[in-house]
Design an enzyme around this catalytic site. Structure first.
Site, PDB file in Angstrom:
ATOM      1  N   LYS A 114      42.581 127.470  84.449  1.00  0.00           N
ATOM      2  CA  LYS A 114      42.287 126.553  83.343  1.00  0.00           C
ATOM      3  C   LYS A 114      43.315 126.665  82.218  1.00  0.00           C
ATOM      4  O   LYS A 114      43.625 125.679  81.568  1.00  0.00           O
ATOM      5  CB  LYS A 114      40.887 126.823  82.782  1.00  0.00           C
ATOM      6  N   LYS A 197      38.219 118.835  95.703  1.00  0.00           N
ATOM      7  CA  LYS A 197      36.786 118.784  95.385  1.00  0.00           C
ATOM      8  C   LYS A 197      36.523 117.690  94.341  1.00  0.00           C
ATOM      9  O   LYS A 197      37.284 117.542  93.389  1.00  0.00           O
ATOM     10  CB  LYS A 197      36.414 120.166  94.849  1.00  0.00           C
ATOM     11  N   LYS A 200      33.819 116.614  87.804  1.00  0.00           N
ATOM     12  CA  LYS A 200      33.691 115.774  86.619  1.00  0.00           C
ATOM     13  C   LYS A 200      34.869 115.945  85.683  1.00  0.00           C
ATOM     14  O   LYS A 200      35.101 115.118  84.816  1.00  0.00           O
ATOM     15  CB  LYS A 200      32.357 115.998  85.899  1.00  0.00           C
TER      16      LYS A 200
END
Ligand code: ADP
Ligand code: NA
Length: 330
Positions: A114, A197, A200
């Site tokens: 991230k 994958k 969202k």
């Protein structure tokens, strides 16, 4: 005998959950809530680790809670609450920060992934200590079971290590939890990039089936889903990821086997499979979407449900935190 405790949560990081969240998390949780004393948390303190628009975060928090209920989480059976309404999460996280090695925290792979989006220097320290807040979430409720996706396994391992460490230094205090990674839960892939994958937080929405999207938007996305040039409807994850993903979604939502769907569509084109899938998806998501809209139309009632749940969560969490402070000499 009391039921075992279960804890799970999801970030309010989007206006709508995506189909993978519904299949991989919400539908599973709905089944599990019968057998556990379940705590389901909208983890808004986690969401601010990457920055937020305040009005948007508040709206997303409500929308996420509403989708939990609409998908079948029953506020009479489970404790469905918002993380920031229980201050013990932040307090226990601080305590656990002091028990975590810097090197140990540095080995968390999700931070590495991230933080690349921001660059190591601009990523917040909150993003770095995210797994320690997650450990606090779980340990406060003495959860035995933590249903999560495979990508969260390492964070639950850290939680186990911290619980064991605290128990051996200060005396038996925490239940050491287990990650419960649903076996046989299908992984859902992005419709445009069927080897990634569905998420969202994807950069583009074209491959994302969103629970709250209107039917015509979802239809368009499914009809434009990436397939292949072969023209044959059969499941082959490696050679035909796009078609296989469509078959998986069809199978999971209809409760039918992949083989029976292959047989039904034998000799027909991808367009037919997609049209069939549009109907199957709409049949599953329409009730969730409609119920969510109903709940959001009465925000006072939704807030009342959430603050009732927060009262119960505070009671349980503060009991644990009191013991922790006492054991530590605080
Ligand atoms: P997202 O990538 O959409 O932000 P999260 O990482 O917040 O999803 O995951 C929340 C829950 O939803 C997890 O339990 C995870 O296993 C499940 N989940 C998320 N994406 C998928 C997917 N594509 N297929 C199956 N389950 C998924
Ligand atoms: Na995520």
């Amino acid at each position: 005998t009391p039921k075992p405790v279960l804890f799970s949560g999801m970030q309010p990081s989007s206006d709508s959950l995506q189909l993978g969240n519904y299949i991989g998390a919400l539908s599973q949780w709905t089944k599990m809530q019968e057998d556990y004393d379940a705590f389901f948390c909208v983890v808004n303190l986690h969401a601010i680790t990457v920055g937020q628009d305040p009005a948007e975060l508040a709206a997303r928090t409500r929308r996420t809670a509403a989708q939990y209920i609409a998908a079948g989480i029953d506020p009479a059976k489970s404790t469905l609450f918002v993380q920031s309404q229980v201050s013990a999460h932040a307090e226990l996280a601080w305590v656990l920060n002091t028990l975590t090695g810097f090197g140990e925290a540095s080995r968390m792979t999700q931070f590495k992934d991230k933080s690349q989006r921001f660059g190591a220097d601009t990523a917040s320290v909150g993003l770095f200590t995210y797994p320690i807040l997650m450990a606090a979430d779980i340990l406060l409720y003495q959860a035995a079971s933590v249903p999560v996706g495979e990508d969260q396994r390492q964070h639950v391992e850290l939680t186990r290590d911290l619980a064991t460490r605290f128990n051996s230094r200060f005396g038996e205090t925490f239940v050491v939890p287990e990650a419960q990674i649903p076996q046989g839960t299908a992984k859902i892939y992005d419709l445009q990039e069927p080897t990634a994958k569905m998420s969202k937080s994807a950069e583009t929405e074209a491959g994302l089936i969103k629970v709250l999207d209107p039917a015509n938007v979802t239809k368009k996305k499914i009809m434009r889903a990436v397939t292949d040039d072969e023209g044959e409807i059969r499941f082959d994850r490696a050679a035909k990821p796009g078609v296989s993903n469509l078959l998986t979604i069809y199978s999971v939502l209809s409760g039918r086997t992949i083989e029976s769907i292959e047989t039904e569509y034998a000799g027909r084109g991808y367009g037919d499979l997609k049209k069939g899938l549009v109907e199957v998806v709409e049949e599953s998501l329409a009730p969730v979407r409609n119920r969510t809209e109903e709940l959001l139309a009465d925000p006072a009632e939704l807030d009342r449900l959430l603050s009732g749940a927060a009262a119960r969560a505070n009671e349980v969490a503060n009991r644990t935190l009191d013991t922790v402070y006492e054991r530590m000499g605080l």
